[in-house]
Design a protein around this motif. Structure first.
Motif, PDB file in Angstrom:
ATOM      1  N   GLN A  13       0.801  -1.228   0.000  1.00 55.82           N
ATOM      2  CA  GLN A  13       0.000   0.000   0.000  1.00 55.82           C
ATOM      3  C   GLN A  13       0.832   1.275   0.000  1.00 55.82           C
ATOM      4  O   GLN A  13       0.332   2.342  -0.344  1.00 55.82           O
ATOM      5  CB  GLN A  13      -0.914  -0.005   1.231  1.00 55.82           C
ATOM      6  N   LEU A  14       2.107   1.172   0.422  1.00 57.18           N
ATOM      7  CA  LEU A  14       2.934   2.368   0.573  1.00 57.18           C
ATOM      8  C   LEU A  14       4.210   2.262  -0.260  1.00 57.18           C
ATOM      9  O   LEU A  14       4.983   1.310  -0.107  1.00 57.18           O
ATOM     10  CB  LEU A  14       3.296   2.570   2.046  1.00 57.18           C
ATOM     11  N   GLY A  15       4.432   3.257  -1.104  1.00 56.71           N
ATOM     12  CA  GLY A  15       5.622   3.252  -1.950  1.00 56.71           C
ATOM     13  C   GLY A  15       6.900   3.271  -1.145  1.00 56.71           C
ATOM     14  O   GLY A  15       7.899   2.648  -1.527  1.00 56.71           O
ATOM     15  N   GLU A  16       6.889   3.967   0.003  1.00 56.90           N
ATOM     16  CA  GLU A  16       8.110   4.043   0.805  1.00 56.90           C
ATOM     17  C   GLU A  16       8.513   2.691   1.378  1.00 56.90           C
ATOM     18  O   GLU A  16       9.701   2.419   1.569  1.00 56.90           O
ATOM     19  CB  GLU A  16       7.986   5.080   1.925  1.00 56.90           C
ATOM     20  N   ASN A  17       7.543   1.827   1.638  1.00 58.63           N
ATOM     21  CA  ASN A  17       7.884   0.494   2.141  1.00 58.63           C
ATOM     22  C   ASN A  17       8.561  -0.344   1.070  1.00 58.63           C
ATOM     23  O   ASN A  17       9.466  -1.138   1.361  1.00 58.63           O
ATOM     24  CB  ASN A  17       6.630  -0.222   2.650  1.00 58.63           C
ATOM     25  N   ILE A  18       8.134  -0.178  -0.180  1.00 59.76           N
ATOM     26  CA  ILE A  18       8.780  -0.917  -1.264  1.00 59.76           C
ATOM     27  C   ILE A  18      10.198  -0.394  -1.471  1.00 59.76           C
ATOM     28  O   ILE A  18      11.142  -1.169  -1.641  1.00 59.76           O
ATOM     29  CB  ILE A  18       7.971  -0.795  -2.572  1.00 59.76           C
ATOM     30  N   GLY A  19      10.357   0.916  -1.424  1.00 53.98           N
ATOM     31  CA  GLY A  19      11.691   1.490  -1.572  1.00 53.98           C
ATOM     32  C   GLY A  19      12.628   1.028  -0.468  1.00 53.98           C
ATOM     33  O   GLY A  19      13.784   0.660  -0.726  1.00 53.98           O
TER      34      GLY A  19
END
Length: 239
Positions: A13-19
């Motif tokens: 749900q969060l782009g920062e977690n993938i990064g």
């Protein structure tokens, strides 16, 4: 060990977690990232910012619209879950996880993580071979997605690099107790000339404390010589 590993993020749900996950993967030498139906346009700006030097992993990430296709490249799937599920899957510990890896050499291993809010569904888990739980306090088991990925990558790195992580420092021979005894005797004589042991009735207990302090050390010859020089300086008169 020639296993190949990949991370599968289901509906993140969060782009920062993938990064942040990509960054951790690169920290520990992993690069294969599959994402199933991300909840935003991938990659977004937050993904780029938090990936820092791991944007090459983001660029190579494969996006899938269903989970079965995302796991096609793997032979064994380990699902990560913060809680025990009432389904017909073997729940394993971290030690059991490493034993399976050791027994299943030459296989492609996928590690599957669920969305931040809810984790993997029972249907998601049905596609896996094992369910792995990261040990935490019973009072609060929920881990951030990127933190979970970091822990698993770190555990894999340790498992795959046991020889690299072994201490390879130079071995020094510990000085024998006879040399330490001589040092202590010399120290006590110098302290006596300085009237250190006052009041006299406490001299015995003070010597016992000195023995406890020095005899528990495990100095090598060089360290013992330095210590002896320091002690000897007590006996020198000021010029």
């Amino acid at each position: 060990m020639n296993n190949k590993f990949g991370i599968i993020l289901v509906k993140p749900q969060l782009g920062e977690n993938i990064g942040a996950s990509a960054r951790s993967m690169k920290n520990f030498g992993f690069s294969k990232l599959h994402i199933v139906k991300p909840k935003f346009t991938f990659p977004n700006n937050k993904t780029k910012v938090t990936s820092v030097g791991a944007f090459d992993i983001i660029n190579k990430t494969k996006i899938f619209q269903n989970l079965p296709r995302a796991i096609d490249d793997f032979d064994i799937i380990f699902s990560l879950s913060a809680r025990r599920r009432d389904i017909n899957k073997k729940h394993i510990s971290m030690n059991e996880f490493k034993k399976i890896l050791k027994d299943k050499k030459g296989t492609n291993i996928g590690l599957m993580f669920g969305p931040e809010a809810s984790g993997l569904s029972n249907k998601d888990l049905s596609y896996s071979n094992y369910i792995l739980q990261i040990p935490t306090t019973k009072k609060f088991k929920s881990l951030n997605l990127s933190h979970s990925v970091t822990i698993i990558c770190y555990e894999l790195f340790k498992f795959l690099n046991k020889n690299l992580l072994k201490k390879k420092g130079r071995s020094f021979k510990i000085a024998p107790k006879s040399q330490i005894s001589s040092l202590v005797e010399h120290l006590i004589k110098l302290l006596e000339t300085k009237d250190f042991f006052l009041p006299k009735e406490k001299k015995h207990s003070m010597i016992v404390n000195i023995n406890n302090l020095i005899y528990r050390l495990e100095p090598n010859d060089k360290e013992l010589r330095i210590l002896a020089s320091i002690i000897s300086s007590l006996g020198k008169k000021n010029q």
